[in-house]
Enzyme design. Structure first.
Site, PDB file in Angstrom:
ATOM      1  N   ASN A  68     -19.089  -5.327 -53.941  1.00  0.00           N
ATOM      2  CA  ASN A  68     -20.254  -4.842 -54.668  1.00  0.00           C
ATOM      3  C   ASN A  68     -19.845  -3.657 -55.543  1.00  0.00           C
ATOM      4  O   ASN A  68     -19.325  -2.662 -55.051  1.00  0.00           O
ATOM      5  CB  ASN A  68     -21.320  -4.408 -53.646  1.00  0.00           C
ATOM      6  CG  ASN A  68     -22.494  -3.694 -54.286  1.00  0.00           C
ATOM      7  OD1 ASN A  68     -22.814  -3.927 -55.450  1.00  0.00           O
ATOM      8  ND2 ASN A  68     -23.132  -2.827 -53.514  1.00  0.00           N
TER       9      ASN A  68
ATOM     10  N   ARG B 103     -16.526  13.503 -49.482  1.00  0.00           N
ATOM     11  CA  ARG B 103     -15.109  13.111 -49.503  1.00  0.00           C
ATOM     12  C   ARG B 103     -14.346  13.734 -50.665  1.00  0.00           C
ATOM     13  O   ARG B 103     -13.128  13.702 -50.705  1.00  0.00           O
ATOM     14  CB  ARG B 103     -15.009  11.572 -49.548  1.00  0.00           C
ATOM     15  CG  ARG B 103     -15.459  10.910 -48.263  1.00  0.00           C
ATOM     16  CD  ARG B 103     -15.659   9.412 -48.429  1.00  0.00           C
ATOM     17  NE  ARG B 103     -16.953   9.077 -49.033  1.00  0.00           N
ATOM     18  CZ  ARG B 103     -17.388   7.846 -49.272  1.00  0.00           C
ATOM     19  NH1 ARG B 103     -16.606   6.814 -48.987  1.00  0.00           N
ATOM     20  NH2 ARG B 103     -18.576   7.626 -49.807  1.00  0.00           N
TER      21      ARG B 103
ATOM     22  N   ASN C  54      -5.640  40.486 -82.335  1.00  0.00           N
ATOM     23  CA  ASN C  54      -7.062  40.279 -82.608  1.00  0.00           C
ATOM     24  C   ASN C  54      -7.964  40.932 -81.576  1.00  0.00           C
ATOM     25  O   ASN C  54      -9.170  41.009 -81.776  1.00  0.00           O
ATOM     26  CB  ASN C  54      -7.375  38.776 -82.687  1.00  0.00           C
ATOM     27  CG  ASN C  54      -7.015  38.047 -81.407  1.00  0.00           C
ATOM     28  OD1 ASN C  54      -6.077  38.431 -80.712  1.00  0.00           O
ATOM     29  ND2 ASN C  54      -7.747  36.997 -81.102  1.00  0.00           N
TER      30      ASN C  54
ATOM     31  N   ASN D 144     -15.024   8.243 -54.891  1.00  0.00           N
ATOM     32  CA  ASN D 144     -15.501   8.907 -53.676  1.00  0.00           C
ATOM     33  C   ASN D 144     -14.625  10.090 -53.294  1.00  0.00           C
ATOM     34  O   ASN D 144     -15.084  11.029 -52.679  1.00  0.00           O
ATOM     35  CB  ASN D 144     -15.535   7.916 -52.516  1.00  0.00           C
ATOM     36  CG  ASN D 144     -16.525   6.787 -52.777  1.00  0.00           C
ATOM     37  OD1 ASN D 144     -17.606   7.023 -53.305  1.00  0.00           O
ATOM     38  ND2 ASN D 144     -16.145   5.582 -52.446  1.00  0.00           N
TER      39      ASN D 144
ATOM     40  N   ASN E 199       2.446  31.304 -96.250  1.00  0.00           N
ATOM     41  CA  ASN E 199       3.561  31.035 -95.343  1.00  0.00           C
ATOM     42  C   ASN E 199       3.610  32.139 -94.290  1.00  0.00           C
ATOM     43  O   ASN E 199       3.728  33.312 -94.633  1.00  0.00           O
ATOM     44  CB  ASN E 199       4.875  30.995 -96.132  1.00  0.00           C
ATOM     45  CG  ASN E 199       6.007  30.459 -95.265  1.00  0.00           C
ATOM     46  OD1 ASN E 199       6.160  30.870 -94.129  1.00  0.00           O
ATOM     47  ND2 ASN E 199       6.790  29.540 -95.808  1.00  0.00           N
TER      48      ASN E 199
ATOM     49  N   GLY F 280     -29.633   7.655 -47.977  1.00  0.00           N
ATOM     50  CA  GLY F 280     -29.071   6.372 -48.390  1.00  0.00           C
ATOM     51  C   GLY F 280     -29.518   5.942 -49.779  1.00  0.00           C
ATOM     52  O   GLY F 280     -30.427   6.524 -50.364  1.00  0.00           O
TER      53      GLY F 280
HETATM   54  C1  UD1 Z   1     -21.793   2.105 -52.403  1.00  0.00           C
HETATM   55  C2  UD1 Z   1     -22.409   0.778 -51.960  1.00  0.00           C
HETATM   56  C3  UD1 Z   1     -21.274  -0.237 -51.755  1.00  0.00           C
HETATM   57  C4  UD1 Z   1     -20.505  -0.393 -53.060  1.00  0.00           C
HETATM   58  C5  UD1 Z   1     -19.997   0.953 -53.573  1.00  0.00           C
HETATM   59  C6  UD1 Z   1     -19.467   0.793 -54.981  1.00  0.00           C
HETATM   60  C7  UD1 Z   1     -24.467   1.150 -50.679  1.00  0.00           C
HETATM   61  C8  UD1 Z   1     -25.057   1.294 -49.329  1.00  0.00           C
HETATM   62  N1  UD1 Z   1     -23.157   0.957 -50.718  1.00  0.00           N
HETATM   63  O1  UD1 Z   1     -20.995   2.607 -51.350  1.00  0.00           O
HETATM   64  O2  UD1 Z   1     -21.800  -1.492 -51.381  1.00  0.00           O
HETATM   65  O3  UD1 Z   1     -19.417  -1.292 -52.853  1.00  0.00           O
HETATM   66  O4  UD1 Z   1     -21.069   1.917 -53.615  1.00  0.00           O
HETATM   67  O5  UD1 Z   1     -18.915   1.977 -55.466  1.00  0.00           O
HETATM   68  O6  UD1 Z   1     -25.192   1.187 -51.655  1.00  0.00           O
HETATM   69  N2  UD1 Z   1     -26.549   8.428 -53.362  1.00  0.00           N
HETATM   70  C9  UD1 Z   1     -27.747   9.083 -53.513  1.00  0.00           C
HETATM   71  N3  UD1 Z   1     -28.481   9.348 -52.410  1.00  0.00           N
HETATM   72  C10 UD1 Z   1     -28.094   8.979 -51.162  1.00  0.00           C
HETATM   73  C11 UD1 Z   1     -26.845   8.308 -51.029  1.00  0.00           C
HETATM   74  C12 UD1 Z   1     -26.107   8.040 -52.159  1.00  0.00           C
HETATM   75  O7  UD1 Z   1     -28.154   9.426 -54.631  1.00  0.00           O
HETATM   76  O8  UD1 Z   1     -28.825   9.251 -50.204  1.00  0.00           O
HETATM   77  C13 UD1 Z   1     -25.755   8.146 -54.585  1.00  0.00           C
HETATM   78  C14 UD1 Z   1     -24.409   8.841 -54.609  1.00  0.00           C
HETATM   79  O9  UD1 Z   1     -24.488  10.089 -55.293  1.00  0.00           O
HETATM   80  C15 UD1 Z   1     -23.532   7.857 -55.384  1.00  0.00           C
HETATM   81  C16 UD1 Z   1     -24.178   6.516 -55.098  1.00  0.00           C
HETATM   82  O10 UD1 Z   1     -25.467   6.774 -54.630  1.00  0.00           O
HETATM   83  O11 UD1 Z   1     -23.560   8.094 -56.772  1.00  0.00           O
HETATM   84  C17 UD1 Z   1     -23.399   5.689 -54.075  1.00  0.00           C
HETATM   85  O12 UD1 Z   1     -23.294   6.409 -52.853  1.00  0.00           O
HETATM   86  P1  UD1 Z   1     -21.937   6.470 -52.050  1.00  0.00           P
HETATM   87  O13 UD1 Z   1     -22.172   7.249 -50.827  1.00  0.00           O
HETATM   88  O14 UD1 Z   1     -20.843   6.869 -52.939  1.00  0.00           O
HETATM   89  O15 UD1 Z   1     -21.788   4.936 -51.644  1.00  0.00           O
HETATM   90  P2  UD1 Z   1     -20.460   4.126 -51.309  1.00  0.00           P
HETATM   91  O16 UD1 Z   1     -20.075   4.398 -49.907  1.00  0.00           O
HETATM   92  O17 UD1 Z   1     -19.466   4.339 -52.353  1.00  0.00           O
HETATM   93 CA    CA Z   2     -19.345   5.680 -54.153  1.00  0.00          CA
END
Ligand code: UD1
Ligand code: CA
Length: 452
Positions: free
Chosen positions: A174, A18, A373, A231, A364, A83
């Site tokens: 969360n 995103r 330079n 995001n 000055n 995830g």
């Molecule tokens: C996540 C939370 C959501 C929370 C929000 C807060 C989950 C499923 N959801 O959603 O409840 O309200 O953050 O900001 O946890 N990442 C990995 N590997 C992966 C997927 C993600 O390292 O496979 C890392 C991303 O780089 C990021 C973090 O985990 O730093 C969160 O992932 P992101 O996809 O941004 O989750 P949100 O949709 O924001």
């Molecule tokens: Ca996030």
């Protein structure tokens, strides 16, 4: 009671689609430094014993940056981004035999404070198996919602995509920071499935599983602007704005005077002395140290600069990396300074470029002075002695040295060294033609063509 050992796992492997950027999401900057640096520093300041960062294949830049901030950091690579639970599993080695706390944080939540992180550890020490940080969102879109049971205990976290209409109305969200007893995490992680709208392994499902098996989960709350999740670029701007408010408030509580704080932009590492005055519309980039009694006048832009006490900079001044402004020295309007030491009480007041130079105390530098330079291949140095006077519109062709007390006539092009206390002129001698102007005008009046 013995202190519990603590591990923090910072997730940073997400694609960050995103953001619409080729750069890994956590490398986007807030207050002059990548988001990941903010998170790692907060974790370190909270006194966490071991830190892991989970990255994706091809993110060597992220790993290297993390090591630069915290050399002891352990890097894990999550091969596919399936995830947040799957990402934690990628770091299993760090917690498989641990007995204390494991905190999971996101690299895209840069405003988190050490105090809030400590709160999670305290809740776990006090007996919780799991502690999650929630916040009341004005606009909960995009965040997972905390579902509370009739006793106020958290029974699940529902991701937006999986929430029904009533759940979407919930504003308690969360933050992404969840702390576990290591044992609880090891027990719950393998049970998390991917039966949800995204087909991902959600770490948030751990909360529902803990509830179902009767484990004690706690919800801690923090201010919404401390857990802004970045995001998209609009979130990045929101986080920047919240961070700037925090930095300004901190500077003012340390005694900095700001006439219009909302127009001043600071960096995560800006250092202030006492009785600093910042006028409106000043931008302070990374690596700036400002001494006591310094005034930054309006519309100045600084980065990598050091200002000694009593220095006055601006309005409309540009200090680039390596600019060192001495005590009570003065850098005025439309002046650009780069890699230059300006001695005590020296003045560079108007329309000037000084690069790769040193200017002695009390010198000055006249309006329009330029250090030449760069010869198209290399940079060369200009040395100006103490008490020297450089007349307006002088070009100093580096490498060149002006001795102490040297005096340069205005409009000079100086390409040879000038000895101390000497006068140097490097310009065409002035010519005068007596009565020329009067004759010229008379001729024009008579209608004759101009003649030189
Ligand atoms: C996540 C939370 C959501 C929370 C929000 C807060 C989950 C499923 N959801 O959603 O409840 O309200 O953050 O900001 O946890 N990442 C990995 N590997 C992966 C997927 C993600 O390292 O496979 C890392 C991303 O780089 C990021 C973090 O985990 O730093 C969160 O992932 P992101 O996809 O941004 O989750 P949100 O949709 O924001
Ligand atoms: Ca996030």
């Amino acid at each position: 009671m013995t202190e519990r050992s603590s591990i923090a796992i910072v997730l940073a492997a997400g694609k960050g689609k995103r953001m619409k950027s080729a750069k890994p999401k956590v490398m986007h900057k807030i207050a002059g430094t990548p988001m990941l640096a903010h998170v790692l520093r907060a974790v370190r300041a909270a006194g966490i014993d071991k830190i892991a960062v989970v990255t994706a294949p091809g993110m060597e830049e992220v790993a290297e940056f993390a090591r630069g901030i915290e050399p002891s950091v352990e890097i894990f690579v999550q091969e596919d981004q399936l995830g947040t639970a799957h990402a934690v599993l990628a770091a299993e080695d760090i917690f498989e035999s641990a007995s204390g706390d494991v905190l999971v944080l996101f690299g895209d939540t840069p405003l988190l404070t050490p105090a809030t992180i400590k709160g999670v550890g305290d809740a776990l020490s006090a007996g919780a198996d799991l502690a999650v940080i929630g916040f009341e969102a004005t606009d909960p879109r995009g965040y997972g919602r905390l579902i509370l049971d009739e006793h106020g205990a958290v029974s699940a976290i529902r991701e937006e995509k999986d929430a029904n209409e009533a759940e979407r109305d919930i504003r308690l969200c969360n933050s992404g920071i969840i702390g576990f007893c290591a044992e609880t995490l090891r027990r719950l992680l393998p049970r998390i499935g991917k039966q949800n709208a995204s087909g991902e392994y959600y770490l948030t499902d751990a909360v529902g599983l803990a509830y179902a098996s009767g484990q004690a989960s706690r919800v801690l709350r923090c201010a919404a602007d401390e857990v802004i999740g970045v995001n998209a670029k609009s979130d990045l701007a929101l986080a920047e704005s919240a961070m700037q408010s925090r930095l300004r408030a901190r500077a003012m509580s340390d005694g900095v005077t700001m006439v219009a704080p909302e127009t001043v932009f600071l960096s995560h590492d800006t250092i202030f002395g006492k009785d600093v005055l910042i006028e409106p519309h000043v931008i302070v980039g990374p690596g700036v140290a400002i001494g006591d009694n310094v005034t930054l006048k309006g519309f100045s832009h600084l980065e990598g600069a050091t200002l000694a006490s009593g220095a006055v900079v601006g309005p409309f001044a540009r200090l680039r990396p390596g600019a060192k402004v001495g005590e009570k020295a003065r850098v005025g309007n439309f002046v650009e300074i780069k890699q230059t030491d300006i001695g005590e009480g020296a003045k560079v007041n108007h329309l000037t470029y000084i690069g790769d130079a040193s200017i002695g105390a009390g010198a000055n530098i006249g309006a329009g002075t330029i250090t030449c330079n760069y010869d198209g291949f290399d940079k060369h140095r200009t040395t100006i002695g103490a008490g020297a006077f450089v007349g307006s519109n002088t070009s100093l062709v580096a490498p060149v040295t002006l001795g102490d007390g040297a005096y340069i006539g205005s409009g000079s092009v100086i390409s040879k060294d000038v000895s101390a206390d000497a006068l140097a002129l490097g310009r065409a001698p002035q010519e005068e033609r007596k009565d020329w102007a009067a004759k010229f005008r008379a001729r024009r009046k008579r209608g004759n063509a101009p003649k030189q």
